[in-house]
Design an enzyme around this catalytic site. Structure first.
Site, short mmCIF file in Angstrom:
data_model
loop_
_atom_site.label_atom_id
_atom_site.label_comp_id
_atom_site.label_asym_id
_atom_site.label_seq_id
_atom_site.Cartn_x
_atom_site.Cartn_y
_atom_site.Cartn_z
N GLU A 99 -12.87 26.19 1.93
CA GLU A 99 -12.53 27.54 1.45
C GLU A 99 -13.00 27.73 0.01
O GLU A 99 -13.10 26.76 -0.74
CB GLU A 99 -11.00 27.72 1.50
CG GLU A 99 -10.50 28.68 2.55
CD GLU A 99 -10.85 30.14 2.29
OE1 GLU A 99 -11.93 30.44 1.74
OE2 GLU A 99 -10.04 30.98 2.67
N ASP A 103 -5.15 31.79 -2.56
CA ASP A 103 -4.33 32.63 -3.44
C ASP A 103 -2.91 32.67 -2.87
O ASP A 103 -2.10 31.80 -3.16
CB ASP A 103 -4.99 34.01 -3.51
CG ASP A 103 -4.32 34.94 -4.50
OD1 ASP A 103 -3.45 34.49 -5.26
OD2 ASP A 103 -4.65 36.15 -4.52
#
Ligand code: IMP
Ligand code: MG
Length: 177
Positions: A99, A103
């Site tokens: 990735e 978040d």
């Protein structure tokens, strides 16, 4: 890049390269003798995926999954959609998801649940960046390149409204919240 006063360099190309080399060495040790498939999440992970893969000294395979979680806004909606599925089954394989940034963690939560039903031998996560402040999900991150503060990041694969992915460094977009 034209308009470069919009960006503030956060992590230089050299620093990114050095950290990815370390991550690759660690992954090489951890997956010795295992059948490893790297699954890059499109499109943000493309440069990280390319550099990480070349720093893993094992006969890995690579696949990609298209996910859309943000639209063109700067906040996570929590609504995740598969826009392009894997080309090969992952059942019985050791899966390492690659990735660009974690978040809220909602994207990875969705992904883990989706992949669980495909019964991989194992499921781990490698992310270049992590913003720990916004975490809504307590996903275990197995390999993290850099922790960053809660500012909007572009470059080295990360976009704002699909642009600036091709900046060779990780930057903060200055006129964003
Ligand atoms: P999460 O679901 O909130 O963890 O968000 C993860 C996805 O949102 C990542 O795969 C990125 O595509 C995108 N994202 C989160 N933060 C940023 C940022 O600062 N810049 C660019 N994309 C981001
Ligand atoms: Mg993205």
């Amino acid at each position: 890049m034209v308009g470069s006063d919009r960006f503030e360099e956060l992590i230089s190309p050299d620093k990114v390269a050095r950290r990815i080399k370390e991550m690759g060495a660690q992954i090489t040790r951890d997956y010795a003798d295992k059948e490893l498939v790297l699954v890059g999440i499109l499109k943000g992970s493309v440069f990280f995926m390319a550099d990480l893969a070349r720093n893993i000294d094992l006969p890995i395979t690579m696949d990609f999954l298209g996910l859309s979680s943000y639209g063109d806004a700067t906040r996570s909606s929590g609504v995740v959609r598969i826009t392009q599925d894997l080309t090969n089954p992952i059942g019985g394989k050791h899966v390492l998801v690659v990735e660009d940034i974690v978040d809220s963690g909602l994207t990875l939560r969705f992904l883990k649940e989706n992949f669980d039903s495909r019964q991989p031998a194992s499921f781990k996560i490698a992310t270049l960046l992590h913003k720990p402040t916004n975490s809504l999900e307590t996903m275990k991150l197995d390999y993290v390149g850099f922790e960053v503060e809660d500012r909007f990041i572009v470059g080295y694969g990360l976009d704002f409204e699909q642009k600036y992915r091709n900046l060779p460094y990780v930057a903060v977009l200055k006129d964003q919240p």
